[in-house]
Structures are given as structure tokens and as C-alpha cells.
Design a protein around this motif. Sequence first.
Motif, PDB file in Angstrom:
ATOM      1  N   TYR A  25      20.288  -7.632  -2.239  1.00 29.37           N
ATOM      2  CA  TYR A  25      21.297  -8.608  -2.667  1.00 29.37           C
ATOM      3  C   TYR A  25      21.228  -9.828  -1.754  1.00 29.37           C
ATOM      4  O   TYR A  25      20.546  -9.805  -0.721  1.00 29.37           O
ATOM      5  CB  TYR A  25      22.694  -7.988  -2.673  1.00 29.37           C
ATOM      6  CG  TYR A  25      23.159  -7.485  -1.332  1.00 29.37           C
ATOM      7  CD1 TYR A  25      22.796  -6.219  -0.883  1.00 29.37           C
ATOM      8  CD2 TYR A  25      23.973  -8.274  -0.514  1.00 29.37           C
ATOM      9  CE1 TYR A  25      23.216  -5.762   0.351  1.00 29.37           C
ATOM     10  CE2 TYR A  25      24.396  -7.811   0.719  1.00 29.37           C
ATOM     11  CZ  TYR A  25      24.012  -6.565   1.152  1.00 29.37           C
ATOM     12  OH  TYR A  25      24.423  -6.119   2.378  1.00 29.37           O
ATOM     13  N   GLY A  26      21.925 -10.869  -2.171  1.00 33.09           N
ATOM     14  CA  GLY A  26      21.797 -12.190  -1.541  1.00 33.09           C
ATOM     15  C   GLY A  26      21.845 -12.224  -0.030  1.00 33.09           C
ATOM     16  O   GLY A  26      20.890 -12.637   0.620  1.00 33.09           O
ATOM     17  N   TYR A  27      22.930 -11.783   0.526  1.00 29.22           N
ATOM     18  CA  TYR A  27      23.092 -11.891   1.979  1.00 29.22           C
ATOM     19  C   TYR A  27      22.034 -11.082   2.713  1.00 29.22           C
ATOM     20  O   TYR A  27      21.511 -11.507   3.745  1.00 29.22           O
ATOM     21  CB  TYR A  27      24.501 -11.430   2.383  1.00 29.22           C
ATOM     22  CG  TYR A  27      24.700 -11.441   3.879  1.00 29.22           C
ATOM     23  CD1 TYR A  27      24.448 -12.591   4.608  1.00 29.22           C
ATOM     24  CD2 TYR A  27      25.127 -10.300   4.559  1.00 29.22           C
ATOM     25  CE1 TYR A  27      24.610 -12.614   5.975  1.00 29.22           C
ATOM     26  CE2 TYR A  27      25.286 -10.314   5.931  1.00 29.22           C
ATOM     27  CZ  TYR A  27      25.022 -11.475   6.633  1.00 29.22           C
ATOM     28  OH  TYR A  27      25.173 -11.486   7.990  1.00 29.22           O
ATOM     29  N   SER A  69      31.191  -3.537  -2.117  1.00 27.56           N
ATOM     30  CA  SER A  69      31.328  -3.749  -0.679  1.00 27.56           C
ATOM     31  C   SER A  69      32.792  -4.064  -0.408  1.00 27.56           C
ATOM     32  O   SER A  69      33.638  -3.930  -1.276  1.00 27.56           O
ATOM     33  CB  SER A  69      30.437  -4.890  -0.231  1.00 27.56           C
ATOM     34  OG  SER A  69      30.989  -6.114  -0.665  1.00 27.56           O
ATOM     35  N   ARG A  70      33.058  -4.536   0.784  1.00 27.49           N
ATOM     36  CA  ARG A  70      34.452  -4.849   1.099  1.00 27.49           C
ATOM     37  C   ARG A  70      34.998  -5.975   0.228  1.00 27.49           C
ATOM     38  O   ARG A  70      36.158  -6.024  -0.106  1.00 27.49           O
ATOM     39  CB  ARG A  70      34.569  -5.227   2.566  1.00 27.49           C
ATOM     40  CG  ARG A  70      34.776  -4.028   3.443  1.00 27.49           C
ATOM     41  CD  ARG A  70      34.573  -4.392   4.883  1.00 27.49           C
ATOM     42  NE  ARG A  70      33.182  -4.763   5.150  1.00 27.49           N
ATOM     43  CZ  ARG A  70      32.649  -4.780   6.353  1.00 27.49           C
ATOM     44  NH1 ARG A  70      33.370  -4.474   7.398  1.00 27.49           N
ATOM     45  NH2 ARG A  70      31.389  -5.113   6.528  1.00 27.49           N
ATOM     46  N   GLY A  72      33.542  -7.384  -2.924  1.00 26.90           N
ATOM     47  CA  GLY A  72      33.520  -7.150  -4.362  1.00 26.90           C
ATOM     48  C   GLY A  72      32.232  -6.460  -4.717  1.00 26.90           C
ATOM     49  O   GLY A  72      31.612  -5.830  -3.870  1.00 26.90           O
ATOM     50  N   LYS A  73      31.836  -6.614  -5.990  1.00 23.14           N
ATOM     51  CA  LYS A  73      30.611  -5.953  -6.404  1.00 23.14           C
ATOM     52  C   LYS A  73      29.396  -6.741  -5.925  1.00 23.14           C
ATOM     53  O   LYS A  73      29.322  -7.944  -6.110  1.00 23.14           O
ATOM     54  CB  LYS A  73      30.573  -5.836  -7.932  1.00 23.14           C
ATOM     55  CG  LYS A  73      31.280  -4.611  -8.433  1.00 23.14           C
ATOM     56  CD  LYS A  73      31.247  -4.574  -9.952  1.00 23.14           C
ATOM     57  CE  LYS A  73      32.103  -5.687 -10.547  1.00 23.14           C
ATOM     58  NZ  LYS A  73      32.184  -5.708 -11.984  1.00 23.14           N
ATOM     59  N   ARG A  74      28.466  -6.036  -5.324  1.00 25.14           N
ATOM     60  CA  ARG A  74      27.239  -6.700  -4.908  1.00 25.14           C
ATOM     61  C   ARG A  74      26.318  -6.885  -6.100  1.00 25.14           C
ATOM     62  O   ARG A  74      26.183  -5.987  -6.914  1.00 25.14           O
ATOM     63  CB  ARG A  74      26.506  -5.840  -3.887  1.00 25.14           C
ATOM     64  CG  ARG A  74      26.990  -6.021  -2.492  1.00 25.14           C
ATOM     65  CD  ARG A  74      26.201  -5.116  -1.604  1.00 25.14           C
ATOM     66  NE  ARG A  74      26.729  -5.130  -0.251  1.00 25.14           N
ATOM     67  CZ  ARG A  74      26.493  -4.178   0.628  1.00 25.14           C
ATOM     68  NH1 ARG A  74      25.767  -3.140   0.282  1.00 25.14           N
ATOM     69  NH2 ARG A  74      26.982  -4.271   1.841  1.00 25.14           N
ATOM     70  N   LYS A  75      25.685  -8.060  -6.137  1.00 23.03           N
ATOM     71  CA  LYS A  75      24.718  -8.292  -7.198  1.00 23.03           C
ATOM     72  C   LYS A  75      23.329  -8.078  -6.615  1.00 23.03           C
ATOM     73  O   LYS A  75      22.911  -8.812  -5.738  1.00 23.03           O
ATOM     74  CB  LYS A  75      24.871  -9.718  -7.721  1.00 23.03           C
ATOM     75  CG  LYS A  75      24.194  -9.967  -9.037  1.00 23.03           C
ATOM     76  CD  LYS A  75      24.540 -11.352  -9.527  1.00 23.03           C
ATOM     77  CE  LYS A  75      23.934 -11.642 -10.869  1.00 23.03           C
ATOM     78  NZ  LYS A  75      24.175 -13.046 -11.229  1.00 23.03           N
TER      79      LYS A  75
END
Lengths: 109, 132
Positions: A25-27, A69-70, A72-75
Amino acid sequence: MIRSDIIRGHLDAIILRLILEKDRYGYEISKEISLRTDDRYQIKEATLYAVFQRLEKKELIESYFGSVSRGGKRKYYRITTLGKAYLKESIEEWKVTKNIIDLFMEGLD
Amino acid sequence: MKQLKVHVDELFKEISDSEQKTAIMEEVLENLEEKVWDLMEQGKAEEDAINKAIVEFGDILDLKNELGVKRPVKKNMTKLNLGFSLWGSVITIALFVFMNFYYTPDVIWFVYPTFAVLWWPLAMYFIWKRAN
């Protein structure tokens, strides 16, 4: 500071490579890039999402919602068959380019 | 964390609403939040972490391009300008001709202002040519 515009031209391949290893995912991707480059190159998130958009439009990657995650939904993103082929192509291209540039960049001090 | 939401809203305000935009905003916000949590775990104060995340986000221009925000296209007005200048100069010259022959029929002077006025359509003609 390194010339980030040269890297920018290869961001598609860099990100495809990271997604090829596993779905990410992004991060996670931006963190991974900083980590592997020892903070010598940090991708701006804005750029990252632009790349996602572009790759997804070209059907080189696809996204799905994963664990919560804390926030919201991870993309998450996963690479498609087309994406794998594209990455392979990019790598071949890079090898040739690198060879050519090296002809002129190496051997002097 | 509210600050982040405000910032993301601000970043995206120029982009016209679409499903795609909402999806990206959610994704961006979610990832920014994770970054902030991560930075806080590394010992940063919440405010510092939020600021760092915001600063490092970077310029949203690329993303705008991908989302297909139309850049303002400058309309080619040169033809219209040329037309206007032609009509305008014809009417102005006609006025001079009329004044000349109506009030001072013995002296032909309308040629002088006519030359001056003709610079206008001449300039517009070349601007039009350059634009094509």
C-alpha cells in the motif's frame, strides 16, 4: 542532492518492482523507497499517487482493499500480468540505456 | 488528525468532484495518517509528525494532471480581433470621410487619419498570422 528528475523517469518501474515483490500500500512503498535508498531519495506522496493512477489506468497494477489499519481501510496494489511484462521490458530498456550512458560517463576521473 | 483532513481537503479543492477523487482522497488521508502514527512511534510529537507528513507530501500538480484537470486552454482570439479591427477601422474612416466632405469639401484631409487608423488592422493582421 541527486537529480530526482532522472529517477522520476523510472518511477513506474521502481514502483512496479516493489509491488512485484509483494502487494503493498501507499505509505509502505514510500517508506520502502526511503529505506532502500538510505534516505538518499524520498518520493513525494503526491508523485506516488500520480504514479498509481497512471499505472492503474494502463492496467499494469490493480488495487483492492485490505486490512483495516488505525485510520481506515488500506488500499493495496498488486501487479498484473501486463505489469510484469512492462517491468521486464523496462528493465531491458534500462540496461541498454545504462550501457550507452556508461560509455561516456566512465573511464574519466 | 483533523488537521490532516483539513489539509487534504484543501489540496484537492480545485479538482472537480468525482468518484475517483473521493477514492484518492480517502487513500491519501489513510496513508498520511499511517505516516503520522509511524512518526509518532519514532518519538515525534503529534504536531511535528503531522507537519512533517504534510510537508513531505509535495506538490499535487502531478496528481492533478493524472486526474485530468483541464488546464485552461487559451482560446485563439486573433481572428476575432482582426475582424473587430477591420470593422472598427472601416467605420472610423467612414466617419472621417463623411466629416471631410460634409464640413470641408475643399480640403482633402481624411487621408491622414486614415493612415493612422490603418495601423490597427495591420497590427491585428500580423498577430493573426503569427498565431496561425
